[in-house]
Design an enzyme around this catalytic site. Sequence first.
Site, PDB file in Angstrom:
ATOM      1  N   CYS A 247       9.702  -5.851  12.932  1.00 41.58           N
ATOM      2  CA  CYS A 247      10.408  -6.381  14.090  1.00 41.58           C
ATOM      3  C   CYS A 247      11.756  -5.659  14.287  1.00 41.58           C
ATOM      4  CB  CYS A 247      10.575  -7.890  13.936  1.00 41.58           C
ATOM      5  SG  CYS A 247      11.115  -8.724  15.439  1.00 41.58           S
ATOM      6  N   HIS A 335       4.778  -9.085  13.380  1.00 40.00           N
ATOM      7  CA  HIS A 335       5.096  -9.867  12.184  1.00 40.00           C
ATOM      8  C   HIS A 335       3.862  -9.968  11.283  1.00 40.00           C
ATOM      9  CE1 HIS A 335       9.096 -11.843  13.197  1.00 40.00           C
ATOM     10  NE2 HIS A 335       8.800 -11.125  14.273  1.00 40.00           N
ATOM     11  N   GLU A 337       3.574 -11.066   8.318  1.00 38.99           N
ATOM     12  CA  GLU A 337       3.493 -12.304   7.523  1.00 38.99           C
ATOM     13  C   GLU A 337       2.759 -13.390   8.307  1.00 38.99           C
ATOM     14  OE1 GLU A 337       6.302 -13.495  10.386  1.00 38.99           O
ATOM     15  OE2 GLU A 337       6.252 -11.625   9.236  1.00 38.99           O
TER      16      GLU A 337
END
Length: 367
Positions: A247, A335, A337
């Site tokens: 990001c 992202h 995760e």
Amino acid sequence: MLEDGRAFRGEAYGAPGTAFGEVVFNTSMTGYQEVLTDPSYSGQIVTMTYPLIGNYGVNAQDEESAGPQVAGWVMHEAPPVYSNWRAAESLDDYLKRHNVVAITGVDTRALTRHIRSLGAMRGAVSSADVDPEALLEQIRAQPQMEGLDLACGVSTDARYTVPAAGDARFRVLAYDFGVKSHSLKLLAEKGCEITVLPAETPTEEILAAGADGLFVSNGPGDPEAVGHALTAIRELAGQGTPVFGICLGHQLIARAFGAETYKLKYGHRGGNHPVRRLSDGAVEITAQNHGFAVRGDEEGIPGAPALRVTHMNLNDGTVEGLEHRERPVFSVQYHPEAAPGPHDSRYLFDRFVDEMARRPAAAKRDA
């Protein structure tokens, strides 16, 4: 109310008062608590496009930071009851407890179409009895997102350590520009002891730490305003230290090697963005939250010949991933995760660990 004067009425929700910020929208169907607590949303009023928000309540386990980071919250329908075996309280009570101004009953389809047509813009959510003209004047007095360094406002004040889950195989420094707790959790699960650093940590301290890798986190604001991290990224990369950014971290790595960034019209925010991996043509469904992007295309990055493009957005052709041609440095705009979101891209954390394992010092300690 938006800065162009258009207003959307609904019912007060959460805390009473008036909140200002950049109005954006998120298309995720679930994960509203993770969205609320994502530091990348600092300074923004988030509109959820999915109509029913709050039906499974909130809990302490799903927070990505110490509490809500959004400036304000907009949704179409708040359920009268919430139900989930993990739920600890209602969304309404949670927002009130954290003093987040929100509104429900809004025509979020109309609001989203308006932002998509004209772009993200400054706005306000107000439950107070205010004069519309006075409120509009206040909105237009708010700063634009361009040029804002919001990362320092959400970063940790002091360094802290997240222990590895089990034996510590690697020592990782994490530049905290608004890091999500799930990113640290995934690194810890892979045997990383993580030292989380404030955003303004001097380059000398980072170089002296002698870590096995550097993780450059997500975060809010304009990457052009966060220039203090670029030297550390270049210096560590020059020493052969693996660097992984997501990001805002992706944008900072790009800028560290000469690339430019620019503001998107309305950004990418949601859990279903298709990204093509150039190495094999595979398509990853990704979770995204950003309003800026790296200038370039599949052919390359202007001003940054040392970088090659690794991922492209299939919706609008923006650059979604980069890697250094000679150094163990790579980054993605989305992202991996994925909290909330699909897990297609979690292999990137494995790649980071593999890059650290190849370093002589880390390999010796692991043995």
